[in-house]
Design an enzyme around this catalytic site. Sequence first.
Site, mmCIF file in Angstrom:
data_model
loop_
_atom_site.group_PDB
_atom_site.id
_atom_site.type_symbol
_atom_site.label_atom_id
_atom_site.label_comp_id
_atom_site.label_asym_id
_atom_site.label_seq_id
_atom_site.Cartn_x
_atom_site.Cartn_y
_atom_site.Cartn_z
ATOM 1 N N THR A 168 0.830 -1.205 0.000
ATOM 2 C CA THR A 168 0.000 0.000 0.000
ATOM 3 C C THR A 168 0.861 1.250 0.000
ATOM 4 O O THR A 168 0.622 2.186 -0.771
ATOM 5 C CB THR A 168 -0.911 0.010 1.239
ATOM 6 O OG1 THR A 168 -1.666 -1.197 1.270
ATOM 7 C CG2 THR A 168 -1.841 1.195 1.227
ATOM 8 N N TYR A 224 -12.959 -4.531 -2.811
ATOM 9 C CA TYR A 224 -14.095 -4.145 -3.648
ATOM 10 C C TYR A 224 -15.050 -5.312 -3.921
ATOM 11 O O TYR A 224 -16.179 -5.292 -3.463
ATOM 12 C CB TYR A 224 -13.668 -3.489 -4.965
ATOM 13 C CG TYR A 224 -14.860 -2.944 -5.717
ATOM 14 C CD1 TYR A 224 -15.542 -1.832 -5.242
ATOM 15 C CD2 TYR A 224 -15.344 -3.583 -6.852
ATOM 16 C CE1 TYR A 224 -16.670 -1.362 -5.894
ATOM 17 C CE2 TYR A 224 -16.474 -3.107 -7.514
ATOM 18 C CZ TYR A 224 -17.142 -2.006 -7.031
ATOM 19 O OH TYR A 224 -18.263 -1.551 -7.669
ATOM 20 N N TYR A 255 -2.486 -10.275 4.624
ATOM 21 C CA TYR A 255 -2.569 -8.866 5.026
ATOM 22 C C TYR A 255 -4.026 -8.528 5.296
ATOM 23 O O TYR A 255 -4.829 -8.437 4.368
ATOM 24 C CB TYR A 255 -1.973 -7.975 3.926
ATOM 25 C CG TYR A 255 -1.997 -6.493 4.196
ATOM 26 C CD1 TYR A 255 -2.236 -5.966 5.464
ATOM 27 C CD2 TYR A 255 -1.766 -5.589 3.162
ATOM 28 C CE1 TYR A 255 -2.242 -4.602 5.690
ATOM 29 C CE2 TYR A 255 -1.761 -4.218 3.376
ATOM 30 C CZ TYR A 255 -2.017 -3.728 4.647
ATOM 31 O OH TYR A 255 -2.021 -2.375 4.859
ATOM 32 N N ARG A 278 -9.454 -0.741 4.505
ATOM 33 C CA ARG A 278 -9.207 -0.480 3.087
ATOM 34 C C ARG A 278 -9.932 -1.457 2.169
ATOM 35 O O ARG A 278 -10.297 -1.099 1.052
ATOM 36 C CB ARG A 278 -7.696 -0.547 2.792
ATOM 37 C CG ARG A 278 -6.923 0.688 3.225
ATOM 38 C CD ARG A 278 -5.475 0.582 2.776
ATOM 39 N NE ARG A 278 -4.686 1.755 3.141
ATOM 40 C CZ ARG A 278 -4.453 2.795 2.349
ATOM 41 N NH1 ARG A 278 -4.952 2.825 1.137
ATOM 42 N NH2 ARG A 278 -3.716 3.814 2.773
ATOM 43 N N LYS A 326 -0.100 -9.953 8.585
ATOM 44 C CA LYS A 326 0.000 -8.548 8.966
ATOM 45 C C LYS A 326 -1.381 -8.130 9.438
ATOM 46 O O LYS A 326 -2.330 -8.077 8.644
ATOM 47 C CB LYS A 326 0.462 -7.697 7.783
ATOM 48 C CG LYS A 326 0.508 -6.200 8.076
ATOM 49 C CD LYS A 326 0.874 -5.403 6.830
ATOM 50 C CE LYS A 326 0.841 -3.900 7.135
ATOM 51 N NZ LYS A 326 1.142 -3.082 5.922
ATOM 52 N N ILE A 363 5.066 -4.338 10.219
ATOM 53 C CA ILE A 363 5.283 -3.884 8.843
ATOM 54 C C ILE A 363 4.836 -2.433 8.852
ATOM 55 O O ILE A 363 3.656 -2.132 8.973
ATOM 56 C CB ILE A 363 4.527 -4.755 7.837
ATOM 57 C CG1 ILE A 363 5.132 -6.168 7.845
ATOM 58 C CG2 ILE A 363 4.604 -4.159 6.437
ATOM 59 C CD1 ILE A 363 4.433 -7.163 6.943
#
Length: 295
Positions: A46, A109, A135, A140, A164, A206
């Site tokens: 990201t 999405y 992740y 997000r 993560k 991270i």
Amino acid sequence: MAIFKGSGVALVTPMKEDGSINYEVLGELIEYHIANDTDAIIICGTSGEAPTLDDDEHLEAIRYTIEKTAHRIPVIAGTGSNNTAHAIMMSQEAEKMGADAVLLVTPYYNKATQNGLIRHFTAIANSISIPCILYNVPSRTGTNILPETAVTLAKTVPNIVAIKEASGNFSQVAKLASLAQGCIDIYSGNDDQIVPLCSLGGLGVISVLANVAPKETHDMVYACLEGRYEEACAIQLKAIPLIDQLFCEVNPIPAKAALNLLGWNCGIPRLPLTEMEAAHQENLARELKAFGCRK
């Protein structure tokens, strides 16, 4: 064996005025991180603006980082996608280039059910032999990897070895650690939660903060790992005002601005991300100075 312990920097992708990747600065950043105790480099995540890199750029950035790092510290390539077939292709290419591991974001999405997540991550992991880090960043992606799902994946897919965790939900992280009993390594995905997550058995972070404070971020994690929690907590609390400014606009807008303020020529983000607002830059500059950040 863990991919890394300590601080993995979620590295920005420096860009020239024409928007192309600035490999000279990328190389300088890699050397800076190795010299300042960063424990792993995460490229094209990201913070690296992966959504606006085309495949050729994305893969070239991974290749360059692997070659420049030259096995001095692990390189973890962001290869996740909301298209399973695309994530497989990118992960296979990263493995061919010599990446030490891949970072796989949850599908965004279009999202997925928990069963869909299991099938998605299993398909990617089974297509390669290098380790995979899940992740989880629901803010997000709109999708949350439940603890039961992460543990199922870790126990049934040999090279899914870490996660993560950026949900920000410590009840969830505690449940994950309890269910996992060590079967999956946990890294913080939130810089303001490094010490609490390490107290639950996490191996590190991270980190966006590590872009501008690599040694301090490494030192914070290792203080935790060595049981020096008072020292770790002092670093964590001192960093909070800076972390707040690094996330006052969407990442990596402030991270790039911070590096530019410190003298790195990292350029501005690609649209739809924009240059940081002037008032926010003033606050960011103040906190960089207060924390003692320097090039």
